[in-house]
Design an enzyme around this catalytic site. Structure first.
Site, mmCIF file in Angstrom:
data_model
loop_
_atom_site.group_PDB
_atom_site.id
_atom_site.type_symbol
_atom_site.label_atom_id
_atom_site.label_comp_id
_atom_site.label_asym_id
_atom_site.label_seq_id
_atom_site.Cartn_x
_atom_site.Cartn_y
_atom_site.Cartn_z
ATOM 1 N N SER A 1 0.795 -1.226 0.000
ATOM 2 C CA SER A 1 0.000 0.000 0.000
ATOM 3 C C SER A 1 0.827 1.276 0.000
ATOM 4 O O SER A 1 0.334 2.326 -0.374
ATOM 5 C CB SER A 1 -0.944 0.005 1.191
ATOM 6 O OG SER A 1 -0.207 -0.033 2.395
ATOM 7 N N HIS B 1 -5.361 -4.609 -1.225
ATOM 8 C CA HIS B 1 -5.345 -3.518 -2.212
ATOM 9 C C HIS B 1 -5.418 -4.026 -3.646
ATOM 10 O O HIS B 1 -5.413 -3.237 -4.586
ATOM 11 C CB HIS B 1 -4.101 -2.638 -2.034
ATOM 12 C CG HIS B 1 -4.223 -1.691 -0.887
ATOM 13 N ND1 HIS B 1 -4.860 -0.480 -0.981
ATOM 14 C CD2 HIS B 1 -3.817 -1.792 0.397
ATOM 15 C CE1 HIS B 1 -4.828 0.139 0.183
ATOM 16 N NE2 HIS B 1 -4.196 -0.645 1.045
ATOM 17 N N LYS C 1 -12.237 -2.021 1.246
ATOM 18 C CA LYS C 1 -11.569 -1.069 0.347
ATOM 19 C C LYS C 1 -12.368 -0.943 -0.953
ATOM 20 O O LYS C 1 -13.390 -0.277 -0.969
ATOM 21 C CB LYS C 1 -10.119 -1.478 0.162
ATOM 22 C CG LYS C 1 -9.356 -1.197 1.455
ATOM 23 C CD LYS C 1 -7.939 -1.661 1.517
ATOM 24 C CE LYS C 1 -7.357 -1.213 2.859
ATOM 25 N NZ LYS C 1 -6.343 -2.109 3.373
HETATM 26 C C1 LIG Z 1 -6.230 -2.513 4.752
HETATM 27 C C2 LIG Z 1 -5.503 -3.772 4.839
HETATM 28 C C3 LIG Z 1 -5.917 -4.777 5.718
HETATM 29 C C4 LIG Z 1 -7.052 -4.555 6.682
HETATM 30 O O1 LIG Z 1 -8.288 -4.640 6.046
HETATM 31 P P1 LIG Z 1 -9.578 -4.093 6.802
HETATM 32 O O2 LIG Z 1 -10.704 -4.783 6.110
HETATM 33 O O3 LIG Z 1 -9.585 -2.619 6.652
HETATM 34 O O4 LIG Z 1 -9.459 -4.519 8.230
HETATM 35 C C5 LIG Z 1 -5.241 -5.972 5.724
HETATM 36 N N1 LIG Z 1 -4.186 -6.174 4.907
HETATM 37 C C6 LIG Z 1 -3.747 -5.238 4.054
HETATM 38 C C7 LIG Z 1 -2.595 -5.527 3.155
HETATM 39 C C8 LIG Z 1 -4.388 -4.004 3.993
HETATM 40 O O5 LIG Z 1 -3.955 -3.071 3.149
#
Ligand SMILES: *Cc1c(COP(=O)(O)O)cnc(C)c1O
Length: 392
Positions: A181, A209, A240
């Site tokens: 990210s 992502h 997301k």
């Molecule tokens: C955002 C993210 C998470 C967490 O996901 P949520 O559904 O917001 O708890 C886990 N792993 C990665 C790589 C992320 O970018």
């Protein structure tokens, strides 16, 4: 003396270091333009890649589910919280991901901490990319397995670890984010899968992502590389691109059966609320019906990235709609972000210790919901600020 002194001192030390911050307040939906602390700004900082968080079809599905199923699930899934909507979502996701089975969790974070500790144990080894997400790191900490870390996306270093340690362990798991990210780069999955085969290891990809972004209609990083059947655990988030909240792992039925008995967030934390489950079902249906959403996202991302590069900005090594604009110096990065905000564009500045020292960057998150006017306003603000601060 206050008994809270031990925390007051810590908070004070954040203030002394200049890293204490107030949370910005968004006074409305997470749309392409938002009211942030009373200022209308173009929103270049959300993970709402497809605009589904505010899509009328998704919102309606949530409303209808509240009428039919109530506000909350009322219990953990293993008692009476397992509303039929959850099973429907899991079947739909398995079909979408083209995998044998899917099990959902209340968030991507929960999914990682619950799954990693349940599938691994004493005598196993977890091999993790050094830049993996915090929820993988915490999942590894909660496991009784040993851990090893390899240099970011470096398959030679990964092989070094496997060569050195494989023989000492029962199961070896290779854990990686699908898309990272902070830089927007993609894990070298074909090489990782080949190493896993050679060294008899299992593969675990957290595609938070990548889901809804990469692959056919957002089927993810595994689909992007055409590696169906080669990745053993594919984690995704529903928070997301999918626009709501929740997480899941797409995997074999046996893994699902085990997690239903040993996935601690499923056993000890209340199930997803019905509005979220139903809204997610609608989002996934929309992706299965048409590629228009992902195509719009990529068209916006290409336009934005190309325009910044033409102006002379360095957009790093991103291969995804995550667009880092490399600045370097920490103070300058934060000054840049502040100037953009004054010009009506919100892009978060990301600095040490979130990223290595001297690699401060603005991280622009592009969405299908951005209009050309939004992007042009942002590009103009980048241009003016970049000149004023001697970046271009
Ligand atoms: C955002 C993210 C998470 C967490 O996901 P949520 O559904 O917001 O708890 C886990 N792993 C990665 C790589 C992320 O970018």
């Amino acid at each position: 003396m206050s008994k809270w002194r031990f925390l007051e001192e810590k908070v004070q030390s954040l203030k002394d270091q200049g890293v204490y911050r107030e949370l910005p307040v968004n006074h409305g939906p997470c749309d392409h333009v938002i009211d942030l602390d009373g200022r209308r700004v173009v929103n270049l900082s959300s993970n709402n890649y497809l605009g589904f968080a505010t899509h009328p079809r998704v919102i309606n599905a949530a409303k209808e589910a509240v009428d039919a199923y109530g506000a909350g699930a009322g219990a953990v899934r293993t008692i009476v919280g397992n509303q039929d909507l959850i099973g429907r979502l899991e079947e739909l996701l398995a079909e979408f991901k083209e995998e044998e089975a899917v099990i959902t969790f209340q968030s991507g974070f929960n999914c990682n901490i619950g799954t990693i500790q349940a599938i691994s144990g004493k005598g196993d080894l977890l091999v993790s990319d050094e830049l993996n997400h915090a929820s993988i790191i915490d999942g590894v900490r909660l496991s009784k397995a040993d851990k090893a870390v390899y240099r970011h996306a470096d398959v030679d270093d990964l092989e070094r670890v496997l060569k050195e340690k494989r023989a000492d362990y029962n199961n070896v798991f290779i854990l990686t984010d699908g898309v990272f990210s902070m830089d927007g780069d993609i894990a070298p999955l074909p090489e990782i899968v080949a190493l896993a085969r050679r060294y008899d290891a299992l593969t675990y990809v957290d595609d938070a992502h990548g889901s809804g972004v990469l692959g056919r209609s957002g089927r993810g990083t595994v689909d992007h590389f055409d590696l169906h059947g080669d990745v053993d655990f594919i984690v995704g988030t529903l928070s997301k691109a999918i626009g709501v909240v929740g997480g899941y792992v797409a995997t074999k039925q046996t893994v699902k059966d085990w997690l239903l008995h040993r996935g601690r967030p499923l056993l000890f934390s209340t199930a997803l609320p019905p509005a979220a489950t139903a809204a997610t079902i609608e989002s996934v249906k929309m992706l299965m019906e048409s590629e228009e959403h992902t195509e719009k996202l990529w068209a916006n991302a290409r336009y934005f990235k190309r325009s910044l590069e033409k102006l002379g900005f360095d957009t790093g090594i991103s291969r995804t709609p995550i667009t880092p604009v490399m600045i370097g110096d920490e103070a300058k990065t934060l000054r840049f972000s502040k100037a953009l905000l004054e010009a009506g564009v919100f892009v978060s500045g990301i600095v040490y210790p979130t990223v290595p020292e001297g690699t401060g960057r603005l991280r622009a998150m592009i969405s299908a919901s951005h209009t050309k006017d939004d992007l042009d306003q942002a590009i103009e603000a980048f241009k003016e600020t970049g000149k004023a601060l001697d970046v271009i």
